[in-house]
Design a protein around this motif. Structure first.
Motif, PDB file in Angstrom:
ATOM      1  N   ARG A   1      75.180 -25.464   2.624  1.00  0.00           N
ATOM      2  CA  ARG A   1      76.037 -25.276   3.783  1.00  0.00           C
ATOM      3  C   ARG A   1      75.874 -26.410   4.783  1.00  0.00           C
TER       4      ARG A   1
ATOM      5  N   ASP B   1      76.158 -26.953  11.838  1.00  0.00           N
ATOM      6  CA  ASP B   1      77.103 -26.756  12.934  1.00  0.00           C
ATOM      7  C   ASP B   1      76.914 -27.809  14.017  1.00  0.00           C
TER       8      ASP B   1
ATOM      9  N   ARG C   1      82.388 -29.281  11.704  1.00  0.00           N
ATOM     10  CA  ARG C   1      83.402 -28.235  11.535  1.00  0.00           C
ATOM     11  C   ARG C   1      82.751 -26.957  11.047  1.00  0.00           C
ATOM     12  N   TRP C   2      83.234 -25.844  11.598  1.00  0.00           N
ATOM     13  CA  TRP C   2      82.703 -24.560  11.184  1.00  0.00           C
ATOM     14  C   TRP C   2      83.511 -24.035  10.007  1.00  0.00           C
ATOM     15  N   GLY C   3      82.827 -23.351   9.112  1.00  0.00           N
ATOM     16  CA  GLY C   3      83.496 -22.797   7.933  1.00  0.00           C
ATOM     17  C   GLY C   3      84.178 -21.489   8.247  1.00  0.00           C
ATOM     18  N   GLY C   4      85.140 -21.511   9.159  1.00  0.00           N
ATOM     19  CA  GLY C   4      85.861 -20.303   9.534  1.00  0.00           C
ATOM     20  C   GLY C   4      85.294 -19.668  10.786  1.00  0.00           C
ATOM     21  N   VAL C   5      86.114 -18.910  11.494  1.00  0.00           N
ATOM     22  CA  VAL C   5      85.717 -18.226  12.725  1.00  0.00           C
ATOM     23  C   VAL C   5      86.054 -16.754  12.594  1.00  0.00           C
TER      24      VAL C   5
ATOM     25  N   THR D   1      86.036 -18.666  20.668  1.00  0.00           N
ATOM     26  CA  THR D   1      85.157 -19.829  20.706  1.00  0.00           C
ATOM     27  C   THR D   1      85.649 -20.813  21.757  1.00  0.00           C
TER      28      THR D   1
ATOM     29  N   ASN E   1      80.433 -18.631  21.536  1.00  0.00           N
ATOM     30  CA  ASN E   1      81.010 -17.767  20.508  1.00  0.00           C
ATOM     31  C   ASN E   1      81.024 -16.368  21.111  1.00  0.00           C
TER      32      ASN E   1
ATOM     33  N   HIS F   1      74.686 -16.084  17.052  1.00  0.00           N
ATOM     34  CA  HIS F   1      75.311 -16.619  15.843  1.00  0.00           C
ATOM     35  C   HIS F   1      76.393 -17.641  16.176  1.00  0.00           C
TER      36      HIS F   1
ATOM     37  N   HIS G   1      81.052 -19.170  12.701  1.00  0.00           N
ATOM     38  CA  HIS G   1      81.296 -18.706  11.338  1.00  0.00           C
ATOM     39  C   HIS G   1      80.595 -17.387  11.041  1.00  0.00           C
TER      40      HIS G   1
END
Length: 290
Positions: free
Chosen positions: A20, A23, A34-38, A44, A61, A180, A183
């Motif tokens: 992975r 962040d 880049r984040w792998g989805g939100v 955010t 977040n 967290h 993502h």
């Protein structure tokens, strides 16, 4: 000095591009990755502010129920705290409380936050056998070695009071994280070494701070308090722990003291050195990792 909670983190000893992606990147040209989805129920926000002495980036977040207005107010409160600390305590400002303290116009006890700042510096001088010494500078007291971390911790408190409990606050190559990432998993932090041929150290964190010295590539920025000369036996030092002001002061002192400073981190300590890189010499390893 009371510590409310222990750092919750683990490090992954592999290049950042494996598995992975991180962040946040400390000591690299680009801070944010880049984040792998939100998550759909989260808001955010990212904001960068520069004061007279430092640049800070805040990544929030936030829960959806807080709303965009609530997120904006949380950001404004945190930024206001950072600006207020710069104006009120900046050693380079002639009318700041620190400058007035140095001139003998006020005592540390005149203002509770100033007393806290002085007491933290005194505690770190004792904890590092004098290698972190805010009084061993021309002109007297200068808390610059932990002032940025202290400011970040106070800004983070403002975020929590506003209802944001998942965030990252970064200044230079130092940071505080909690909760967290967008993502939904722990914050993944890559700490880059100034030598480009080294793989970054990747941390996964849900609470805690990373304090660094030398990671950004700066030289002669740490002075040996015993000789008043630039400390040059180390190239980088990184310390992780619950509070950024403490972690940053430890990293600064470790950079100055060299490998001898590793003795400060006894078993049971809330703080630990992640690595301490020495200048290379024939027949001697250049780094120590714990």
């Amino acid at each position: 000095m009371r510590i409310e909670e222990r750092t919750r983190s683990r490090w992954v000893d592999q290049p950042a591009h494996v598995s992975r992606r991180p962040d946040l990147r400390l000591g690299a040209r680009s801070l944010l990755d880049r984040w792998g989805g939100v998550a759909t129920d989260r808001l955010t926000a990212t904001h960068t502010v520069r004061t007279s002495t430092a640049e800070y980036t805040l990544v929030l977040n936030a829960p959806e129920w807080l709303g965009r207005r609530g997120v904006g107010e949380a950001l404004r409160d945190a930024v206001a705290e950072l600006r207020a600390i710069d104006l009120t305590y900046g050693p380079g400002r002639p009318q700041s409380l620190v400058s007035r303290l140095r001139r003998g116009e006020i005592s540390a006890e005149s203002y509770a936050p100033l007393a806290d700042l002085v007491n933290r510096c005194a505690a770190m001088r004792a904890a590092t056998d004098g290698w972190f010494d805010a009084w061993a500078v021309p002109g007297g007291f200068d808390p610059g070695g932990l002032l940025g971390g202290w400011a970040v911790e106070r800004a983070a408190t403002r975020l929590r009071e506003a209802g944001v409990h998942d965030y990252a606050v970064v200044t230079g190559a130092d940071l505080v994280v909690r909760g967290h990432a967008p993502h939904g998993g722990p914050w993944r932090v890559a700490v880059h070494h100034p030598d480009g041929d080294r793989a970054p150290l990747v941390l996964e964190m849900t609470a805690g701070a990373v304090g660094t010295s030398g990671v950004s590539g700066r030289r002669d920025h740490v002075v040996d308090p015993h000789t008043s000369e630039p400390a040059r036996q180390m190239t980088a030092a990184t310390v992780v722990g619950p509070d950024l002001a403490v972690a940053d002061a430890y990293a600064t002192a470790l950079y100055a003291a060299g490998p001898a400073g590793l003795s400060w981190f006894a078993d049971g300590s809330n703080y630990r050195p992640l690595f301490a890189h020495r200048h290379r010499s024939p027949g001697r390893p250049s780094s120590t990792r714990h």
